[in-house]
Design a protein around this motif. Structure first.
Motif, PDB file in Angstrom:
ATOM      1  N   SER A 266       0.835  -1.202   0.000  1.00 45.07           N
ATOM      2  CA  SER A 266       0.000   0.000   0.000  1.00 45.07           C
ATOM      3  C   SER A 266       0.867   1.248   0.000  1.00 45.07           C
ATOM      4  O   SER A 266       1.900   1.303   0.679  1.00 45.07           O
ATOM      5  N   LEU A 267       0.436   2.239  -0.759  1.00 44.11           N
ATOM      6  CA  LEU A 267       1.101   3.525  -0.815  1.00 44.11           C
ATOM      7  C   LEU A 267       0.063   4.627  -0.669  1.00 44.11           C
ATOM      8  O   LEU A 267      -1.135   4.390  -0.834  1.00 44.11           O
ATOM      9  N   ARG A 268       0.550   5.814  -0.376  1.00 37.53           N
ATOM     10  CA  ARG A 268      -0.274   7.010  -0.431  1.00 37.53           C
ATOM     11  C   ARG A 268       0.392   8.000  -1.373  1.00 37.53           C
ATOM     12  O   ARG A 268       1.608   7.974  -1.568  1.00 37.53           O
ATOM     13  N   ALA A 269      -0.427   8.849  -1.953  1.00 40.46           N
ATOM     14  CA  ALA A 269       0.106   9.903  -2.808  1.00 40.46           C
ATOM     15  C   ALA A 269      -0.548  11.218  -2.417  1.00 40.46           C
ATOM     16  O   ALA A 269      -1.731  11.260  -2.080  1.00 40.46           O
ATOM     17  N   GLU A 270       0.243  12.277  -2.445  1.00 40.75           N
ATOM     18  CA  GLU A 270      -0.264  13.605  -2.119  1.00 40.75           C
ATOM     19  C   GLU A 270      -0.081  14.519  -3.325  1.00 40.75           C
ATOM     20  O   GLU A 270       0.983  14.534  -3.953  1.00 40.75           O
TER      21      GLU A 270
END
Length: 353
Positions: free
Chosen positions: A221-225
């Motif tokens: 899992s990753l997050r992006a901003e």
């Protein structure tokens, strides 16, 4: 002995610190009363009602960007592949495609890199600062069963509600899955799921499946901003690719010159340190936790594993992802901060606890 490791090369050559048109307002961006972008505003939609993923996105996943196989257990990776990862670490990852000025390949999918998404009804294009790109076709075509192997692979997508699902294959086996050098075969298949939760944030899940190397598929899992009011700045590795001449030695060399430091001195360094000089495109400061165990100093970049540091002197230590750490004291001998030593410059982490 002169030695440069992968993260240092990236800092020196491949990661721009600012973007072109840094202050140019992005049209259509919702703003707060102070004029700053409202990243918590609702996610935009295209004319056909689909979520609009367009924009410049900074991905982050401290746990997986270096080791995408962090959740796999011993025995779930082929023995030859585990041996290859160890050898690449001993060689300081100098054969990494990124260091050799080659495309990152599937490692790009889980890296902490910045990319620009351009969305159209029939195709989504992802542009990277190193001039590589991906095309995700949304026109109903299927992946080919025997694709021509390429660095960035071949991708098709579909919408499942508000989630973009992307299937990719056709990767050549010259690329790595991550910084640590986990290999893959040309049988690798990747499924990504992109969900824009609001205007400024996106959740990403990446499932990797390569039965020739790994016992079963696994998901990270990753997050992006979103980084509005800016643009990409090209980064051409070959323009100043001279650091390989300094790339000598082995990882084990650090242990061969390790010195003994007294427990009293090590105890002074224990604490939490907050990044002051942001490196690259990270939207938030990194935190380093320093601890002592069994007479040795350990450093943990929050979200990753603890690393044993090898003392080179009372204040200088090696073994932090190929970087050096130097502790700095004031006139009273109190530790005030540490320096993360890179070839480009020293990065300061202030002691906060």
């Amino acid at each position: 002995m002169k030695r440069v490791m992968f993260p240092i090369i990236i800092a020196a050559l491949a990661t721009p610190l600012t973007a072109q048109w840094l202050k140019y307002p992005t049209p259509g961006t919702p703003r707060n009363a102070d004029g700053k972008p409202s990243l918590a505003a609702p996610a935009p939609r295209t004319a056909d009602g689909k979520p609009d993923l367009s924009g410049i996105w900074q991905r982050s996943s401290l746990k997986y960007e270096r080791n995408v196989a962090a959740d796999l257990k011993p025995g779930e990776i082929q023995p030859w592949a585990e041996s290859l990862v160890r050898q690449r670490a001993e060689d300081l990852q100098k054969d990494s495609p990124g260091i050799q000025c080659l495309p990152w390949g599937p490692a790009d999918n889980t890296s902490a890199r910045r990319s620009k998404i351009i969305q159209n009804p029939g195709v989504i294009v992802m542009l990277n600062e190193d001039l590589t790109y991906r095309q995700i076709f949304l026109d109903g075509r299927r992946l080919e069963t025997d694709p021509f192997p390429s660095w960035m692979g071949h991708s098709v997508g579909r919408w499942e509600g508000d989630t973009l699902v992307v299937d990719s294959n056709g990767f050549n086996d010259r690329s790595w899955l991550d910084h640590d050098g986990h290999p893959h075969s040309e049988a690798l298949r990747i499924t990504e799921r992109y969900r824009r939760v609001d205007f400024g944030h996106m959740n990403i899940e990446v499932t990797l499946n390569d039965p020739q190397v790994y016992a079963h598929p696994w998901t990270v899992s990753l997050r992006a901003e979103l980084t509005p009011d800016g643009d990409l700045l090209e980064s051409v590795c070959n323009e100043s690719h001279t650091s390989l001449e300094h790339w000598v030695g082995k990882l084990s060399d650090e242990k061969s010159v390790e010195v003994k430091v007294s427990p009293e001195i090590l105890a002074k360094y224990v604490g939490t340190y907050e990044e002051q000089d942001f490196w690259g495109n990270r939207p938030h400061p990194a935190m380093i936790e320093i601890t002592v165990s069994d007479g040795a100093l350990f450093a943990e970049l929050k979200g990753r594993e603890k690393l044993r540091l090898a003392a080179q002197s009372d204040t200088n230590f090696a073994g932090f992802y190929g970087l050096g750490i130097q502790f700095v004291t004031d006139a009273r001998g109190t530790v005030t901060h540490l320096l993360e030593r890179r070839i480009s410059k020293d990065y300061r982490f202030r002691r906060v606890r």
